[in-house]
Design a protein around this motif. Structure first.
Motif, short mmCIF file in Angstrom:
data_model
loop_
_atom_site.label_atom_id
_atom_site.label_comp_id
_atom_site.label_asym_id
_atom_site.label_seq_id
_atom_site.Cartn_x
_atom_site.Cartn_y
_atom_site.Cartn_z
N ALA A 171 27.43 41.24 65.57
CA ALA A 171 26.65 40.09 65.09
C ALA A 171 25.77 40.50 63.92
O ALA A 171 25.68 39.78 62.91
N ASN B 44 30.08 32.97 67.49
CA ASN B 44 29.69 33.39 68.83
C ASN B 44 30.86 33.30 69.81
O ASN B 44 30.96 34.12 70.74
N VAL C 135 22.69 37.05 67.24
CA VAL C 135 23.66 36.07 67.72
C VAL C 135 23.14 34.65 67.59
O VAL C 135 23.90 33.70 67.46
#
Length: 346
Positions: free
Chosen positions: A133, A116, A108
């Motif tokens: 992610a 995000n 992330v």
């Protein structure tokens, strides 16, 4: 006599290769710089969010303080975007979701802020956020594609097809092959309803081959539709043929408009044999077959695959199907997220 333009100046031997290498290095440096800037920005946002959380907990800060902070930061840094009240609240949520500073070392921390925000807005489970992610980095998904993969529940579908890969493929291939197939496949992008016939679906998939490849996943390359196989003078046609670049093998896809029947695997197995004998090269791995049907009984599918030695998988496909109402209400759209960003460069 006028000077000759620089673009027409003769170049020495090896110049073109050197220039090409320079361009590659410059592009790589630009990408590394952009990634470094992004990591610093994400870390800064995490630190701001952490500070807000800490001060709210210790000093009882309310929403009015966040509004004042947004005003003061935008006044101090007018050239910087991202200090709106909404984005400060996202920073707080980001720090709350990832309480450990090592976040920038994880997947992330390598994603743009906008990605995000999609993970924060659409997912509650940290493990699911980490999975999406990692896939985003692996496949270079855009924000839109990431949101679509979450909304169509890729994690739940990934590797869920009924297969015999564990018994029919070497261990080095079986895991990757299983992970390369989903169940069900979502064909909402075709705009067809459940009444569509096999040929309608097939034609629409070819017409929307870019979307189809995205749904299939990384590694699939389209070879052809209704691919001719001449066996002993008789002609047979494969619905859809692909080549998987990572597995280094052909993938035969057969569409069935109704419920799965065990006899369907006989036809698919025949195609795999013909492909391996007529088309596959010595450098290719054995051809894999994927049967896509509108519905299946999982136990029947497992029994049907039980004695098959050729690598095959069985999965369903879904046409127009809306998300459950409760999920629709809980997931903001990409447009809503972008409006919340208020023009933030992400």
């Amino acid at each position: 006599m006028t000077d000759q333009p620089a673009s027409l100046t003769p170049t020495p031997d090896g110049y073109a290769d050197w220039l090409r290498d320079l361009k590659t290095r410059i592009h790589s440096a630009q990408q590394r710089a952009a990634l470094a800037v992004n990591r610093e920005l994400v870390l800064l946002y995490w630190q701001i969010g952490r500070d807000i959380l800490a001060r709210q907990a210790s000093q009882g800060w309310g929403a009015k303080v966040i509004e004042r902070l947004a005003h003061d930061l935008r006044t101090a840094f007018p050239e910087m975007k991202g200090f709106s009240r909404a984005n400060l609240m996202y920073m707080r949520a980001f720090a709350e979701a990832w309480p450990v500073a090592e976040i920038v070392q994880q997947a992330v921390g390598q994603l743009p802020w906008g990605h995000n925000l999609v993970l924060l807005s659409k997912l509650k489970n940290p493990l699911e956020r980490q999975w999406y992610a990692a896939k985003t980095i692996e496949h270079s998904w855009s924000r839109h594609v990431l949101a679509m993969q979450i909304e169509t529940r890729l994690l739940e579908r990934n590797g869920a097809a009924v297969t015999n890969f564990e018994a029919s493929l070497p261990r080095s291939q079986s895991d990757l092959a299983r992970e390369s197939l989903k169940d069900p496949y979502r064909f909402d992008f075709l705009g067809l309803t459940d009444e569509a016939q096999e040929r309608d679906v097939e034609q629409a998939l070819v017409k929307h081959v870019t979307d189809f490849l995205l749904e299939l996943g990384a590694g699939f390359a389209f070879v052809g539709r209704q691919v001719l196989l001449d066996v002993g003078g008789d002609e047979f046609f494969i619905d859809l043929l692909f080549y998987h670049l990572k597995l280094r093998c052909y993938v035969v896809i057969e569409l069935k408009g109704g419920k799965f029947k065990p006899e369907h695997l006989g036809q698919l197995g025949f195609y795999l044999t013909a492909m391996d004998r007529q088309v596959k090269s010595e450098h290719d791995n054995p051809t894999i077959g994927l049967l896509l049907c509108k519905s299946k009984n999982k136990i029947v599918a497992e029994y049907a695959l039980g004695d098959k030695t050729q690598p095959m998988g069985i999965a369903e496909y879904k046409l127009l199907e809306s998300l459950p109402a409760e999920l629709q209400n809980s997931l903001p759209s990409i447009e809503q997220i972008e409006n919340e960003l208020g023009g933030l460069d992400v």
